[in-house]
Design a protein around this motif. Structure first.
Motif, PDB file in Angstrom:
ATOM      1  N   TRP A  42       0.679  -1.307  -0.006  1.00  0.00           N
ATOM      2  CA  TRP A  42       0.077   0.100  -0.071  1.00  0.00           C
ATOM      3  C   TRP A  42       0.805   1.284   0.079  1.00  0.00           C
ATOM      4  O   TRP A  42       0.352   2.349  -0.403  1.00  0.00           O
ATOM      5  CB  TRP A  42      -1.071  -0.148   1.158  1.00  0.00           C
ATOM      6  CG  TRP A  42      -2.027  -1.159   1.152  1.00  0.00           C
ATOM      7  CD1 TRP A  42      -2.959  -1.154   0.474  1.00  0.00           C
ATOM      8  CD2 TRP A  42      -1.641  -2.309   2.022  1.00  0.00           C
ATOM      9  NE1 TRP A  42      -3.442  -2.714   0.617  1.00  0.00           N
ATOM     10  CE2 TRP A  42      -2.641  -3.434   1.685  1.00  0.00           C
ATOM     11  CE3 TRP A  42      -0.701  -2.955   2.866  1.00  0.00           C
ATOM     12  CZ2 TRP A  42      -3.091  -4.440   1.954  1.00  0.00           C
ATOM     13  CZ3 TRP A  42      -0.836  -4.118   3.432  1.00  0.00           C
ATOM     14  CH2 TRP A  42      -2.064  -5.023   2.835  1.00  0.00           C
ATOM     15  N   ASP A 101      -9.756   2.181   4.179  1.00  0.00           N
ATOM     16  CA  ASP A 101      -8.794   2.991   3.634  1.00  0.00           C
ATOM     17  C   ASP A 101      -7.858   2.219   3.177  1.00  0.00           C
ATOM     18  O   ASP A 101      -6.759   1.953   3.956  1.00  0.00           O
ATOM     19  CB  ASP A 101      -8.648   4.003   4.497  1.00  0.00           C
ATOM     20  CG  ASP A 101      -7.627   5.251   3.905  1.00  0.00           C
ATOM     21  OD1 ASP A 101      -7.035   5.010   2.657  1.00  0.00           O
ATOM     22  OD2 ASP A 101      -7.519   6.257   4.489  1.00  0.00           O
ATOM     23  N   ASP A 102      -7.465   1.859   1.831  1.00  0.00           N
ATOM     24  CA  ASP A 102      -6.512   0.937   1.414  1.00  0.00           C
ATOM     25  C   ASP A 102      -5.320   1.773   1.421  1.00  0.00           C
ATOM     26  O   ASP A 102      -4.170   1.400   1.185  1.00  0.00           O
ATOM     27  CB  ASP A 102      -6.987   0.479   0.020  1.00  0.00           C
ATOM     28  CG  ASP A 102      -7.730  -0.860   0.204  1.00  0.00           C
ATOM     29  OD1 ASP A 102      -7.726  -1.702   1.086  1.00  0.00           O
ATOM     30  OD2 ASP A 102      -8.754  -0.992  -0.655  1.00  0.00           O
ATOM     31  N   THR A 103      -5.498   3.100   0.892  1.00  0.00           N
ATOM     32  CA  THR A 103      -4.254   4.032   0.687  1.00  0.00           C
ATOM     33  C   THR A 103      -3.425   4.269   2.138  1.00  0.00           C
ATOM     34  O   THR A 103      -2.283   4.087   1.987  1.00  0.00           O
ATOM     35  CB  THR A 103      -4.904   5.512   0.185  1.00  0.00           C
ATOM     36  OG1 THR A 103      -5.517   5.536  -0.768  1.00  0.00           O
ATOM     37  CG2 THR A 103      -3.501   6.404   0.117  1.00  0.00           C
ATOM     38  N   HIS A 104      -4.403   4.260   3.033  1.00  0.00           N
ATOM     39  CA  HIS A 104      -3.439   4.346   4.526  1.00  0.00           C
ATOM     40  C   HIS A 104      -3.380   3.225   5.279  1.00  0.00           C
ATOM     41  O   HIS A 104      -2.915   3.216   6.494  1.00  0.00           O
ATOM     42  CB  HIS A 104      -3.941   5.522   5.268  1.00  0.00           C
ATOM     43  CG  HIS A 104      -3.909   6.727   4.509  1.00  0.00           C
ATOM     44  ND1 HIS A 104      -4.803   7.437   3.734  1.00  0.00           N
ATOM     45  CD2 HIS A 104      -2.829   7.722   4.310  1.00  0.00           C
ATOM     46  CE1 HIS A 104      -4.432   8.523   3.154  1.00  0.00           C
ATOM     47  NE2 HIS A 104      -3.356   8.973   3.509  1.00  0.00           N
ATOM     48  N   LEU A 123     -11.670  10.482   6.984  1.00  0.00           N
ATOM     49  CA  LEU A 123     -11.189   9.492   5.932  1.00  0.00           C
ATOM     50  C   LEU A 123     -11.333   9.835   4.621  1.00  0.00           C
ATOM     51  O   LEU A 123     -10.397   9.699   3.662  1.00  0.00           O
ATOM     52  CB  LEU A 123     -12.050   8.033   6.200  1.00  0.00           C
ATOM     53  CG  LEU A 123     -12.006   7.025   7.556  1.00  0.00           C
ATOM     54  CD1 LEU A 123     -12.687   6.012   7.392  1.00  0.00           C
ATOM     55  CD2 LEU A 123     -10.466   6.749   7.408  1.00  0.00           C
ATOM     56  N   LEU A 124     -12.482  10.719   4.327  1.00  0.00           N
ATOM     57  CA  LEU A 124     -12.605  11.413   2.876  1.00  0.00           C
ATOM     58  C   LEU A 124     -11.337  12.416   2.833  1.00  0.00           C
ATOM     59  O   LEU A 124     -11.000  12.706   1.724  1.00  0.00           O
ATOM     60  CB  LEU A 124     -13.974  11.855   2.830  1.00  0.00           C
ATOM     61  CG  LEU A 124     -15.037  10.772   2.594  1.00  0.00           C
ATOM     62  CD1 LEU A 124     -16.510  11.433   2.730  1.00  0.00           C
ATOM     63  CD2 LEU A 124     -14.920  10.056   1.547  1.00  0.00           C
ATOM     64  N   SER A 127      -8.212  11.120   1.479  1.00  0.00           N
ATOM     65  CA  SER A 127      -8.170  10.813   0.334  1.00  0.00           C
ATOM     66  C   SER A 127      -8.008  11.980  -0.628  1.00  0.00           C
ATOM     67  O   SER A 127      -8.081  11.865  -1.825  1.00  0.00           O
ATOM     68  CB  SER A 127      -9.401   9.895  -0.121  1.00  0.00           C
ATOM     69  OG  SER A 127     -10.631  10.736  -0.079  1.00  0.00           O
ATOM     70  N   GLY A 128      -8.090  12.980  -0.222  1.00  0.00           N
ATOM     71  CA  GLY A 128      -8.188  14.414  -0.954  1.00  0.00           C
ATOM     72  C   GLY A 128      -9.192  15.024  -0.995  1.00  0.00           C
ATOM     73  O   GLY A 128      -9.300  16.269  -1.627  1.00  0.00           O
ATOM     74  N   LEU A 148     -17.542   5.646   1.142  1.00  0.00           N
ATOM     75  CA  LEU A 148     -16.332   4.965   1.718  1.00  0.00           C
ATOM     76  C   LEU A 148     -16.694   3.449   1.555  1.00  0.00           C
ATOM     77  O   LEU A 148     -17.635   3.009   1.710  1.00  0.00           O
ATOM     78  CB  LEU A 148     -15.979   5.440   3.163  1.00  0.00           C
ATOM     79  CG  LEU A 148     -15.708   6.871   3.476  1.00  0.00           C
ATOM     80  CD1 LEU A 148     -16.034   7.296   4.769  1.00  0.00           C
ATOM     81  CD2 LEU A 148     -14.138   6.971   3.015  1.00  0.00           C
TER      82      LEU A 148
END
Length: 340
Positions: A42, A101-104, A123-124, A127-128, A148
């Motif tokens: 990740w 949250d796959d990114t983090h 969380l949103l 993601s930016g 989400l």
């Protein structure tokens, strides 16, 4: 704490007609470079996952806050061992409240009335969305279906992979203050027309002798005593599960089946949110300001006022209904209750 191995306990999961074993997944947190393979999935191997950050904290000199969270994990594990015996098998749908949250590398189980709107905003923002500012994200957007991803949306193999490698956290609240807040916000306030029509009319129809026509149509004047009688009525859960706003936290998040690395509390929201964001590597992201202490005191006073008119018999029955939340998350029975 020494070399540590955290067990992720999952149940068998029935998907369609087949019985798919999620199994007992054992996650060993390893020092670098052994854990690099997981991190690279990740993070491209460029920075450590939140789970690895937590491991590093546990291995080094313990800060006061890290020690608090270690104690909460241990208390939860011991309470699960002491108070749970046979448990039903988890279905994928039981994981619906666990957001991904796959990114983090995060899993967050949301419990309504415990700052879940702001956690969804965070969380949103990670993601930016909203320019990285949680406050810029409207509440309706944070709660929009599908905004989400949920752990329930993945295959058993993908579920297991995330449960082994992601930091899992939840936030809980003193159960009766949460219940009082849910009643006040969803049934007692004039702005709660949707909940009043769906649940208030049902409560009035079932429990009130000779209700007025407007109460039957609108459900706008449900008393707290009627709300509690509805919760305690066996027909309620036979017809459908509790609404998530008054469902028990342990029934939403299954903390004795899933391993949670951080158990945050509404009563220490600011400190616990900062702790999680520090593990994520986003200490600059500001969690929306929690309610001031004066408002928190008001919620406590609301619970005291609402429960003072409830008989000891019904107080005890309600405490029994929410008892596991008190036990698992180390809350004492409120002093204002008159329990047997």
């Amino acid at each position: 704490m020494g070399k540590r191995c955290w067990r992720r306990i999952l149940a068998a999961s029935s998907l369609s007609a087949a019985l798919l074993l999620l199994g007992v997944a054992t996650r060993a947190l390893l020092p670098e470079p052994e854990n690099r393979a997981l991190g690279s999935i990740w993070f491209g191997g460029k920075r450590r996952s939140p789970l690895q950050m937590l491991y590093d904290l546990d291995q080094g000199p313990s800060s006061a806050l890290a020690e608090v969270h270690r104690q909460r994990r241990d208390l939860l594990r011991r309470a699960c061992s002491r108070h749970t015996r046979r448990q039903r098998l988890l279905q994928p749908e039981d994981l619906r409240h666990v957001l991904v949250d796959d990114t983090h590398g995060l899993l967050y189980c949301y419990v309504p009335k415990v700052a879940c709107t702001n956690w969804k905003r965070v969380l949103l923002a990670l993601s930016g969305l909203g320019g990285g500012d949680p406050q810029a994200i409207p509440a309706h957007e944070a709660h929009a279906p599908g905004r989400l991803p949920s752990l329930a949306d993945f295959s058993p193999a993908e579920i297991n992979r995330r449960l082994r490698a992601y930091l899992a956290f939840l936030f809980v609240r003193e159960p009766f203050e949460r219940l009082a807040s849910a009643y006040h916000n969803k049934l007692a306030r004039p702005a709660s027309a949707v909940f009043q029509r769906r649940y208030g009319t049902r409560i009035v129809r079932r429990l009130r002798p000779r209700p007025r026509p407007d109460a039957l149509a609108r459900g706008h004047d449900v008393r707290f005593t009627e709300f509690l009688a509805y919760l305690l009525d066996p027909r309620t859960r036979r017809e459908e599960p509790f609404n998530e706003h008054w469902e028990r936290a342990h029934a939403l998040c299954h903390p004795c089946r899933l391993h949670y690395d951080v158990v945050g509390k509404f009563e220490t929201l600011a400190e616990d949110a900062a702790f999680v964001l520090g593990l994520v590597g986003a200490p600059g992201l500001r969690f929306p300001a929690p309610p001031p202490r004066a408002k928190a005191a008001t919620t406590h006073d609301l619970a005291v006022r609402l429960f003072q008119d409830i008989s000891p018999f019904y107080q005890q029955r309600l405490f029994d209904l929410y008892k596991m939340d008190f036990l698992l998350f180390n809350y004492s029975a409120p002093a204002y209750l008159r329990l047997h």
